[in-house]
Write an enzyme that holds these catalytic residues in place. Structure first.
Site, mmCIF file in Angstrom:
data_model
loop_
_atom_site.group_PDB
_atom_site.id
_atom_site.type_symbol
_atom_site.label_atom_id
_atom_site.label_comp_id
_atom_site.label_asym_id
_atom_site.label_seq_id
_atom_site.Cartn_x
_atom_site.Cartn_y
_atom_site.Cartn_z
ATOM 1 N N ARG A 11 0.847 -1.241 0.057
ATOM 2 C CA ARG A 11 -0.067 0.247 0.014
ATOM 3 C C ARG A 11 0.686 1.257 -0.024
ATOM 4 O O ARG A 11 2.191 1.175 0.431
ATOM 5 C CB ARG A 11 -1.112 0.013 1.426
ATOM 6 C CG ARG A 11 -0.267 -0.041 2.471
ATOM 7 C CD ARG A 11 -1.043 0.137 3.905
ATOM 8 N NE ARG A 11 -1.406 1.630 4.016
ATOM 9 C CZ ARG A 11 -1.640 1.883 5.262
ATOM 10 N NH1 ARG A 11 -1.538 1.333 6.231
ATOM 11 N NH2 ARG A 11 -1.944 3.165 5.420
ATOM 12 N N ASN A 192 5.622 6.254 -1.900
ATOM 13 C CA ASN A 192 6.913 5.843 -2.248
ATOM 14 C C ASN A 192 7.977 5.488 -1.424
ATOM 15 O O ASN A 192 9.396 5.738 -1.696
ATOM 16 C CB ASN A 192 7.532 7.038 -3.372
ATOM 17 C CG ASN A 192 6.585 7.327 -4.389
ATOM 18 O OD1 ASN A 192 5.729 6.513 -5.036
ATOM 19 N ND2 ASN A 192 6.378 8.509 -4.558
ATOM 20 N N ARG A 193 7.736 5.021 -0.214
ATOM 21 C CA ARG A 193 8.450 4.898 0.975
ATOM 22 C C ARG A 193 9.414 5.794 1.360
ATOM 23 O O ARG A 193 10.206 5.711 2.005
ATOM 24 C CB ARG A 193 9.369 3.570 0.575
ATOM 25 C CG ARG A 193 8.563 2.134 0.248
ATOM 26 C CD ARG A 193 7.625 1.742 1.171
ATOM 27 N NE ARG A 193 7.135 0.456 1.015
ATOM 28 C CZ ARG A 193 5.847 0.286 0.912
ATOM 29 N NH1 ARG A 193 4.826 1.396 0.554
ATOM 30 N NH2 ARG A 193 5.170 -0.860 0.690
ATOM 31 N N LEU A 194 9.092 7.156 1.055
ATOM 32 C CA LEU A 194 9.907 8.358 1.461
ATOM 33 C C LEU A 194 9.394 8.756 2.466
ATOM 34 O O LEU A 194 8.895 10.109 2.861
ATOM 35 C CB LEU A 194 9.953 9.227 0.352
ATOM 36 C CG LEU A 194 10.874 10.135 -0.119
ATOM 37 C CD1 LEU A 194 12.324 9.490 -0.086
ATOM 38 C CD2 LEU A 194 10.614 11.016 -1.209
#
Ligand SMILES: Cc1cc2nc3c(=O)[nH]c(=O)nc-3n(C[C@H](O)[C@H](O)[C@H](O)COP(=O)(O)O)c2cc1C
Length: 214
Positions: A11, A192-194
């Site tokens: 997700r 975006n896992r940022l």
């Protein structure tokens, strides 16, 4: 379920930012703010926290408990003093805690020292518990092996009869634990896992804050 299916579950975490400017000076105030926001967002079990401890051999263990109070900067939960966690706390008072509120894509990681609360505080909390919970606290010590569900239910019935129309006193084997936190990390999931991560560590009387890579 095949591993391929598991790997395809993913997700995005949203675009709610956590900035240094928005952080509270005191990490406890930041935790209280996020707790409040989790309650308002109707997060499932907003006060649930994972408690990690190690046993005498240094092997780690975890379990969920419910945060019940914050007193003098200590996070308080209640449990059994003869349980497995109690043994581990006695062997090593270093613990780690973790809150996760998926509804807000937020995690808080804490490290600190655990100790038993003053007996009066446990008495006060115990007196306000529902009678059924009070009775369960009188059962066989938590985490001990028991022969069957039936055994527990029979024990419960006997205690129920024994304490009919009486005030149930707190068993000395049950009470509160307090965690003195010396490190906090606030994690805000981002697309975006940022992710945004900020860690507070003690610097004398103050706290220093650093941003961490996601
Ligand atoms: C959401 C949730 C909340 C829980 N809250 C508590 C709690 O506040 N106190 C407690 O002793 N156990 C609580 N439990 C049960 C513990 O996770 C655990 O099974 C129990 O304390 C025994 O742990 P131990 O064998 O490590 O001592 C909770 C479990 C869940 C899933």
């Amino acid at each position: 379920m095949s591993t391929r299916e598991l790997a395809s579950i993913r997700r995005e975490y949203g675009q709610r930012p956590l900035t240094r400017a928005s952080l509270q000076t005191e990490p406890l105030a930041q935790l209280e703010l996020w707790l409040e926001e989790a309650i308002v967002a109707q997060a499932n079990e907003p006060t649930a926290m994972l408690v990690a401890s190690v046993d005498a051999q240094g092997c780690p263990d975890t379990r969920w408990v419910l945060l019940k109070n914050i007193v003098e900067e200590q996070l308080i939960f209640y449990s059994n003093y003869q349980s497995r966690k109690a043994e581990q706390f006695a062997a090593n008072s270093h613990v780690a805690l973790n809150f996760y509120w998926p509804e807000l894509s937020r995690q808080v990681r804490l490290r600190g020292l655990v100790s038993q609360v003053a007996p009066e505080l446990s008495d006060h909390y115990f007196a306000g518990r529902p009678r059924g919970s009070q009775l369960s606290a009188l059962l066989s010590p938590q985490s001990q092996v028991v022969e069957s569900r039936q055994f527990l239910e029979e024990q419960y019935r006997q205690l129920d009869t024994q304490w009919q129309d009486k005030t149930i006193p707190r068993p000395t084997s049950w009470g509160g634990y307090q965690v003195q936190v010396n490190e906090y990390e606030f994690w805000q999931g981002r697309d975006n896992r940022l992710h945004d991560r900020f860690r507070y560590t003690r610097e004398g009387q103050d706290w220093s804050v650093e941003r961490l890579a996601p």
